[in-house]
Write a protein that holds these residues in place. Structure first.
Motif, PDB file in Angstrom:
ATOM      1  N   UNK A   1      27.371  -0.644   4.759  1.00 58.07           N
ATOM      2  CA  UNK A   1      28.371  -1.655   4.447  1.00 58.07           C
ATOM      3  C   UNK A   1      29.810  -1.150   4.552  1.00 58.07           C
ATOM      4  N   UNK A   2      30.006   0.116   4.852  1.00 51.99           N
ATOM      5  CA  UNK A   2      31.342   0.691   4.814  1.00 51.99           C
ATOM      6  C   UNK A   2      31.771   1.151   6.208  1.00 51.99           C
ATOM      7  N   UNK A   3      33.016   0.847   6.566  1.00 47.77           N
ATOM      8  CA  UNK A   3      33.605   1.369   7.796  1.00 47.77           C
ATOM      9  C   UNK A   3      34.258   2.705   7.457  1.00 47.77           C
ATOM     10  N   UNK A   4      33.539   3.794   7.668  1.00 48.09           N
ATOM     11  CA  UNK A   4      34.014   5.096   7.214  1.00 48.09           C
ATOM     12  C   UNK A   4      35.228   5.592   7.988  1.00 48.09           C
TER      13      UNK A   4
ATOM     14  N   UNK B   1       0.835  -1.198   0.000  1.00 49.88           N
ATOM     15  CA  UNK B   1       0.000   0.000   0.000  1.00 49.88           C
ATOM     16  C   UNK B   1       0.873   1.252   0.000  1.00 49.88           C
ATOM     17  N   UNK B   2       0.318   2.331  -0.541  1.00 45.77           N
ATOM     18  CA  UNK B   2       1.043   3.605  -0.522  1.00 45.77           C
ATOM     19  C   UNK B   2       1.347   4.029   0.905  1.00 45.77           C
ATOM     20  N   UNK B   3       0.398   3.807   1.816  1.00 50.41           N
ATOM     21  CA  UNK B   3       0.623   4.192   3.201  1.00 50.41           C
ATOM     22  C   UNK B   3       1.794   3.464   3.818  1.00 50.41           C
ATOM     23  N   UNK B   4       1.876   2.156   3.563  1.00 49.28           N
ATOM     24  CA  UNK B   4       2.991   1.379   4.116  1.00 49.28           C
ATOM     25  C   UNK B   4       4.316   1.820   3.514  1.00 49.28           C
ATOM     26  N   UNK B   5       4.335   2.035   2.214  1.00 51.77           N
ATOM     27  CA  UNK B   5       5.565   2.489   1.562  1.00 51.77           C
ATOM     28  C   UNK B   5       5.983   3.864   2.076  1.00 51.77           C
ATOM     29  N   UNK B   6       5.000   4.743   2.299  1.00 52.95           N
ATOM     30  CA  UNK B   6       5.306   6.087   2.797  1.00 52.95           C
ATOM     31  C   UNK B   6       5.915   6.031   4.184  1.00 52.95           C
ATOM     32  N   UNK B   7       5.487   5.047   4.984  1.00 49.49           N
ATOM     33  CA  UNK B   7       6.010   4.922   6.341  1.00 49.49           C
ATOM     34  C   UNK B   7       7.355   4.217   6.391  1.00 49.49           C
ATOM     35  N   UNK B   8       7.594   3.294   5.459  1.00 53.37           N
ATOM     36  CA  UNK B   8       8.772   2.434   5.563  1.00 53.37           C
ATOM     37  C   UNK B   8       9.964   2.881   4.721  1.00 53.37           C
ATOM     38  N   UNK B   9       9.752   3.735   3.724  1.00 55.62           N
ATOM     39  CA  UNK B   9      10.852   4.178   2.864  1.00 55.62           C
ATOM     40  C   UNK B   9      10.987   5.690   2.983  1.00 55.62           C
ATOM     41  N   UNK B  10      12.070   6.126   3.579  1.00 56.75           N
ATOM     42  CA  UNK B  10      12.300   7.565   3.734  1.00 56.75           C
ATOM     43  C   UNK B  10      12.398   8.227   2.364  1.00 56.75           C
ATOM     44  N   UNK B  11      11.615   9.272   2.174  1.00 55.87           N
ATOM     45  CA  UNK B  11      11.631   9.982   0.909  1.00 55.87           C
ATOM     46  C   UNK B  11      10.546   9.539  -0.057  1.00 55.87           C
ATOM     47  N   UNK B  12       9.801   8.459   0.294  1.00 48.68           N
ATOM     48  CA  UNK B  12       8.763   7.948  -0.603  1.00 48.68           C
ATOM     49  C   UNK B  12       7.658   8.972  -0.825  1.00 48.68           C
ATOM     50  N   UNK B  13       7.344   9.761   0.192  1.00 49.53           N
ATOM     51  CA  UNK B  13       6.251  10.726   0.030  1.00 49.53           C
ATOM     52  C   UNK B  13       6.566  11.727  -1.072  1.00 49.53           C
ATOM     53  N   UNK B  14       7.830  12.122  -1.173  1.00 56.39           N
ATOM     54  CA  UNK B  14       8.217  13.041  -2.234  1.00 56.39           C
ATOM     55  C   UNK B  14       8.057  12.427  -3.614  1.00 56.39           C
ATOM     56  N   UNK B  15       8.375  11.131  -3.718  1.00 58.14           N
ATOM     57  CA  UNK B  15       8.213  10.421  -4.990  1.00 58.14           C
ATOM     58  C   UNK B  15       6.739  10.368  -5.365  1.00 58.14           C
ATOM     59  N   UNK B  16       5.897  10.009  -4.398  1.00 55.01           N
ATOM     60  CA  UNK B  16       4.462   9.917  -4.672  1.00 55.01           C
ATOM     61  C   UNK B  16       3.890  11.278  -5.069  1.00 55.01           C
ATOM     62  N   UNK B  17       4.293  12.306  -4.352  1.00 58.63           N
ATOM     63  CA  UNK B  17       3.780  13.648  -4.650  1.00 58.63           C
ATOM     64  C   UNK B  17       4.188  14.086  -6.057  1.00 58.63           C
ATOM     65  N   UNK B  18       5.424  13.760  -6.448  1.00 60.49           N
ATOM     66  CA  UNK B  18       5.910  14.148  -7.773  1.00 60.49           C
ATOM     67  C   UNK B  18       5.132  13.473  -8.892  1.00 60.49           C
TER      68      UNK B  18
ATOM     69  N   UNK C   1      15.910   3.089  -5.505  1.00 66.75           N
ATOM     70  CA  UNK C   1      17.108   3.913  -5.328  1.00 66.75           C
ATOM     71  C   UNK C   1      17.199   4.424  -3.898  1.00 66.75           C
ATOM     72  N   UNK C   2      16.058   4.787  -3.316  1.00 65.99           N
ATOM     73  CA  UNK C   2      16.048   5.237  -1.921  1.00 65.99           C
ATOM     74  C   UNK C   2      16.480   4.101  -0.997  1.00 65.99           C
ATOM     75  N   UNK C   3      15.982   2.902  -1.245  1.00 64.41           N
ATOM     76  CA  UNK C   3      16.363   1.750  -0.427  1.00 64.41           C
ATOM     77  C   UNK C   3      17.845   1.416  -0.582  1.00 64.41           C
ATOM     78  N   UNK C   4      18.339   1.496  -1.814  1.00 62.57           N
ATOM     79  CA  UNK C   4      19.742   1.159  -2.070  1.00 62.57           C
ATOM     80  C   UNK C   4      20.686   2.131  -1.383  1.00 62.57           C
ATOM     81  N   UNK C   5      20.283   3.394  -1.326  1.00 64.55           N
ATOM     82  CA  UNK C   5      21.131   4.400  -0.691  1.00 64.55           C
ATOM     83  C   UNK C   5      21.337   4.082   0.780  1.00 64.55           C
TER      84      UNK C   5
END
Length: 238
Positions: A80-83, A20-37, A70-74
């Motif tokens: 994974x990196x020891x900065x 659902x859009x609601x679940x995606x909006x809650x679980x993926x940071x930045x998803x709301x911007x994608x949906x709005x666009x 892309x948001x999830x991959x970021x």
């Protein structure tokens, strides 16, 4: 009509399309911007799957799925990196991409959502009155801070002049303390980022985004204070 996705991307894409859009909006940071666009209503229409919502709106779901992946991959790549082991030039590049650029994406969207929540639900006693104004101040102060790093401090380090960077580093650390205080106020205004039980999808997405902002900003400050800055101006132990 929705365009077919590449075979290698179909399983992951299907998992997103059928949420659902609601679940995606809650679980993926930045998803709301994608949906709005893309003109997808994730608030009142939050119970619809991405597949259904895209079809109803007559938009191609493939670019939306690509943006969500892309948001999830970021996020995954950052885990994974020891900065602490990365050279300073590469660490600065990481800070610019992972934090500076991300904050510039996060804050306008969160500010938009906060204004919408206050506008629609302002009469409710549990509405976070003043949240949008606080976010606007945070955005202004954080932008000023990042510009100082980008124009003054980071070029010094990249030119091999880190030995003379103690003064600007001191200023940046003090401003980091101010950012920490702003996060405490953000938590106070939002009941520690806890939406009311009857909160709409926009309200819940706002608070989920604020939690992500808080985590990102804390990680940002940690990466600079405790990794990058320590290489050139170790903090006094007390």
């Amino acid at each position: 009509m929705t365009s077919p996705l590449p075979v290698h991307a179909q399983p992951a894409a299907a998992a997103l399309l059928d949420q659902s859009l609601g679940r995606l909006a809650r679980s993926i940071a930045g998803a709301t911007g994608v949906f709005d666009a893309h003109g997808l209503d994730f608030c009142c229409g939050g119970a619809r799957t991405l597949r259904t919502a895209a079809a109803s709106a007559g938009v191609d779901a493939a670019p939306i799925v690509d943006a969500l992946q892309a948001l999830q991959a970021r996020v995954a790549a950052n885990q994974e990196v020891d900065w602490a082991t990365v050279p300073s030039d590469a660490l600065i590049d990481h800070i610019l991409v992972r934090y500076h650029a991300v904050h510039r994406e996060q804050l306008p969207e969160l500010l938009r959502l906060a204004r919408k929540v206050e506008q629609v639900h302002g009469a409710r006693a549990d509405c976070p009155q003043g949240l949008a104004e606080h976010l606007a101040v945070m955005a202004q102060e954080l932008e000023s801070h990042m510009r100082k790093e980008e124009l003054v401090l980071f070029p010094l380090i990249q030119r091999g002049q880190g030995a003379v960077a103690a003064a600007p580093i001191t200023v940046m650390r003090m401003e980091h303390d101010d950012h920490g205080a702003a996060l405490h106020e953000l938590a106070r205004l939002t009941d520690d980022f806890t939406p009311p039980r009857a909160a709409c999808t926009t309200w819940r997405a706002l608070y989920a985004g604020l939690r992500t902002l808080r985590a990102d900003l804390i990680a940002h400050i940690h990466t600079e204070n405790n990794i990058l800055f320590e290489r050139f101006a170790p903090a006094a132990v007390h």
